[in-house]
Design an enzyme around this catalytic site. Sequence first.
Site, PDB file in Angstrom:
ATOM      1  N   HIS A 228       0.949  -1.368  -0.105  1.00 22.90           N
ATOM      2  CA  HIS A 228      -0.060  -0.017  -0.017  1.00 22.90           C
ATOM      3  C   HIS A 228       0.939   1.271  -0.031  1.00 22.90           C
ATOM      4  O   HIS A 228       2.007   1.119   0.189  1.00 22.90           O
ATOM      5  CB  HIS A 228      -0.709   0.003   1.296  1.00 22.90           C
ATOM      6  CG  HIS A 228       0.032   0.227   2.551  1.00 22.90           C
ATOM      7  ND1 HIS A 228       0.692  -0.911   3.182  1.00 22.90           N
ATOM      8  CD2 HIS A 228       0.026   1.460   3.057  1.00 22.90           C
ATOM      9  CE1 HIS A 228       1.348  -0.364   4.251  1.00 22.90           C
ATOM     10  NE2 HIS A 228       1.019   0.963   4.288  1.00 22.90           N
ATOM     11  N   ASP A 230       0.754   5.350   1.956  1.00 23.31           N
ATOM     12  CA  ASP A 230       0.183   6.071   2.838  1.00 23.31           C
ATOM     13  C   ASP A 230      -0.800   7.209   2.334  1.00 23.31           C
ATOM     14  O   ASP A 230      -0.227   7.922   1.296  1.00 23.31           O
ATOM     15  CB  ASP A 230       1.209   6.575   4.191  1.00 23.31           C
ATOM     16  CG  ASP A 230       1.755   5.233   4.524  1.00 23.31           C
ATOM     17  OD1 ASP A 230       1.412   4.292   4.526  1.00 23.31           O
ATOM     18  OD2 ASP A 230       2.761   5.428   5.367  1.00 23.31           O
ATOM     19  N   HIS A 285       4.737   0.212  -0.101  1.00 24.92           N
ATOM     20  CA  HIS A 285       5.701  -0.726   1.039  1.00 24.92           C
ATOM     21  C   HIS A 285       4.829  -1.772   1.540  1.00 24.92           C
ATOM     22  O   HIS A 285       3.659  -1.890   1.538  1.00 24.92           O
ATOM     23  CB  HIS A 285       6.114   0.165   1.940  1.00 24.92           C
ATOM     24  CG  HIS A 285       5.155   1.145   2.533  1.00 24.92           C
ATOM     25  ND1 HIS A 285       4.579   2.140   2.136  1.00 24.92           N
ATOM     26  CD2 HIS A 285       4.547   1.063   3.866  1.00 24.92           C
ATOM     27  CE1 HIS A 285       3.693   2.654   3.071  1.00 24.92           C
ATOM     28  NE2 HIS A 285       3.814   2.046   3.895  1.00 24.92           N
ATOM     29  N   ARG A 295       7.102  -8.686  15.665  1.00 29.88           N
ATOM     30  CA  ARG A 295       7.647  -7.351  15.347  1.00 29.88           C
ATOM     31  C   ARG A 295       6.437  -6.208  15.581  1.00 29.88           C
ATOM     32  O   ARG A 295       5.158  -6.496  15.669  1.00 29.88           O
ATOM     33  CB  ARG A 295       7.453  -7.320  13.862  1.00 29.88           C
ATOM     34  CG  ARG A 295       7.911  -5.753  13.264  1.00 29.88           C
ATOM     35  CD  ARG A 295       7.779  -5.822  11.705  1.00 29.88           C
ATOM     36  NE  ARG A 295       7.741  -4.617  11.278  1.00 29.88           N
ATOM     37  CZ  ARG A 295       8.879  -3.794  10.892  1.00 29.88           C
ATOM     38  NH1 ARG A 295      10.013  -4.103  10.919  1.00 29.88           N
ATOM     39  NH2 ARG A 295       8.612  -2.627  10.297  1.00 29.88           N
TER      40      ARG A 295
HETATM   41  C1  LIG Z   1      -4.830   8.604   8.580  1.00 33.39           C
HETATM   42  C2  LIG Z   1      -4.851   7.201   7.924  1.00 33.39           C
HETATM   43  C3  LIG Z   1      -3.714   6.386   7.546  1.00 33.39           C
HETATM   44  C4  LIG Z   1      -4.265   5.033   7.355  1.00 33.39           C
HETATM   45  C5  LIG Z   1      -5.911   5.343   7.287  1.00 33.39           C
HETATM   46  C6  LIG Z   1      -6.048   6.404   8.350  1.00 33.39           C
HETATM   47  C7  LIG Z   1      -6.064   5.773   9.557  1.00 33.39           C
HETATM   48  C8  LIG Z   1      -5.213   4.303   9.763  1.00 33.39           C
HETATM   49  C9  LIG Z   1      -4.019   4.274   8.540  1.00 33.39           C
HETATM   50  C10 LIG Z   1      -3.730   2.663   8.322  1.00 33.39           C
HETATM   51  C11 LIG Z   1      -2.831   2.229   9.237  1.00 33.39           C
HETATM   52  C12 LIG Z   1      -2.318   0.898   8.699  1.00 33.39           C
HETATM   53  C13 LIG Z   1      -1.929   0.736   7.345  1.00 33.39           C
HETATM   54  C14 LIG Z   1      -3.073   1.721   6.387  1.00 33.39           C
HETATM   55  C15 LIG Z   1      -2.671   1.472   5.187  1.00 33.39           C
HETATM   56  C16 LIG Z   1      -4.568   1.199   7.094  1.00 33.39           C
HETATM   57  O1  LIG Z   1      -5.034   0.134   6.492  1.00 33.39           O
HETATM   58  O2  LIG Z   1      -4.805   1.929   8.140  1.00 33.39           O
HETATM   59  C17 LIG Z   1      -2.997   3.028   6.988  1.00 33.39           C
HETATM   60  C18 LIG Z   1      -4.069   3.878   6.306  1.00 33.39           C
HETATM   61  C19 LIG Z   1      -3.509   4.683   5.021  1.00 33.39           C
HETATM   62  O3  LIG Z   1      -2.416   5.039   4.985  1.00 33.39           O
HETATM   63  O4  LIG Z   1      -4.343   5.009   4.143  1.00 33.39           O
HETATM   64  O1  LIG Z   2       5.162  -2.007  10.103  1.00 33.11           O
HETATM   65  C1  LIG Z   2       5.628  -1.247   9.401  1.00 33.11           C
HETATM   66  O2  LIG Z   2       6.743  -1.336   9.197  1.00 33.11           O
HETATM   67  C2  LIG Z   2       4.912  -0.418   8.312  1.00 33.11           C
HETATM   68  C3  LIG Z   2       3.523  -0.158   8.885  1.00 33.11           C
HETATM   69  C4  LIG Z   2       2.770   0.678   7.587  1.00 33.11           C
HETATM   70  O3  LIG Z   2       3.095   0.738   6.748  1.00 33.11           O
HETATM   71  C5  LIG Z   2       1.812   1.356   7.925  1.00 33.11           C
HETATM   72  O4  LIG Z   2       1.326   1.422   9.284  1.00 33.11           O
HETATM   73  O5  LIG Z   2       1.172   2.016   7.170  1.00 33.11           O
HETATM   74 FE   LIG Z   3       2.254   2.151   5.382  1.00 29.13          FE
END
Ligand SMILES: C=C1C[C@]23C[C@H]1CC[C@H]2[C@@]12CCC[C@@](C)(C(=O)O1)[C@H]2[C@@H]3C(=O)O
Ligand SMILES: O=C(O)CCC(=O)C(=O)O
Ligand SMILES: [Fe+2]
Length: 356
Positions: A228, A230, A285, A295
């Site tokens: 994905h 961010d 990533h 982890r």
């Molecule tokens: C501000 C954010 C960023 C979110 C959405 C929202 C709250 C939770 C974040 C995450 C956290 C885990 C990976 C991710 C890919 C997910 O599934 O939830 C992230 C996502 C994104 O970067 O899109």
């Molecule tokens: O666990 C990690 O190193 C990456 C986590 C991550 O990519 C995320 O929370 O968006």
């Molecule tokens: Fe991420």
Amino acid sequence: MMNSVSESFKSNPIQLNRIIPLDFNAVPEVPDSHTWIQSTDDPPFDPFAAESVPVIDLTQPDAVLLTRHACEQWGVFQLTNHGIPIDLLTELEFQTRHLFSLPLDQKLRAIRSPEGCTGYGLPRISTFFPKLMWSEGFSIMGSPVEHCSQLWPHDHAKFCEVMEEYQREIKDLTERILGLMLRSMGLTREDVEWLKPREGSKLPQGLLHLNSYPVCPDPSRAMGLAPHTDSSLLTLLYQSSTTGLQVHSENVGWVPVHPIPGALVVNIGDLMHILSNSRFKSPTHQVLVNKTRHRISIAYFYGPPGDVKISPSMTLIDHKHPALYRPVTWKEYLDAKAMHFNKALASIRNDVHIAH
Ligand SMILES: C=C1C[C@]23C[C@H]1CC[C@H]2[C@@]12CCC[C@@](C)(C(=O)O1)[C@H]2[C@@H]3C(=O)O
Ligand SMILES: O=C(O)CCC(=O)C(=O)O
Ligand SMILES: [Fe+2]
């Protein structure tokens, strides 16, 4: 008033709380619900390849230049000498491990509601994949006290104190790094006046997300966190000392981000990709799991104030470089992400013709 993240979650509630998370400690093998077929599209990783994610010492005089280079080439770098005390990072990891080591039924008491930002749950992107990931998370926006008193009715004070102190420190640092990135693109303070939080606004602009990747009996058939990008402006990640994070590089394929003690990983988010008119790319990533070590990682997602539209910066646009994206607020972008996932950037792209 609500912040951008909670507003978007309210319009896109996801029913992940209907899926009961796996009790990772109780399963002897990877169940079918969590079995991923490894993709063979990528060349196998060559450990002797010279390429690796850049490391930037924040105190070095040419930090601005190095930042630009890292953001253009990789969209990610590791940051050392950033000023966040190692003791705070150690305590942060300790508290995070403590939370995830609770029995599953106790963690479920603090489950995130379908439209909520804070609480325990599966990664939001889980809805886009047929199989579940080998991870669990706990998100915090603002004060975690309410959810933590569900977890620990009496002794949550220390956990909350550490999370709040870390949020204060990481917010200041993130704003410094943001300034560094913008300067490295040639933008001045005035160009980005709008990025400053409004006077008196108490709304958080960042979300802290704790990730846990339990030990896995067969890592080759599991996925910690699926590929994905961010949805932030930028993300600062503390990955402690266990390997697993990989970034995708066009030329080399998946490249591991080797943990450096005390360092933070700085990651360009999609909104910065838009703001920079694609000069800085948000990297894809993923996280792989392993057989012997649990982890932990702690991500801080930083975004603009709620009323701000992010669009390609005027200073980067001319007839040879037309604006590639439409303006969006953080909420609108999160909505696009909830709908289109990895096509979200493409969904707000302008249909432009580049002059020669
Ligand atoms: C501000 C954010 C960023 C979110 C959405 C929202 C709250 C939770 C974040 C995450 C956290 C885990 C990976 C991710 C890919 C997910 O599934 O939830 C992230 C996502 C994104 O970067 O899109
Ligand atoms: O666990 C990690 O190193 C990456 C986590 C991550 O990519 C995320 O929370 O968006
Ligand atoms: Fe991420």
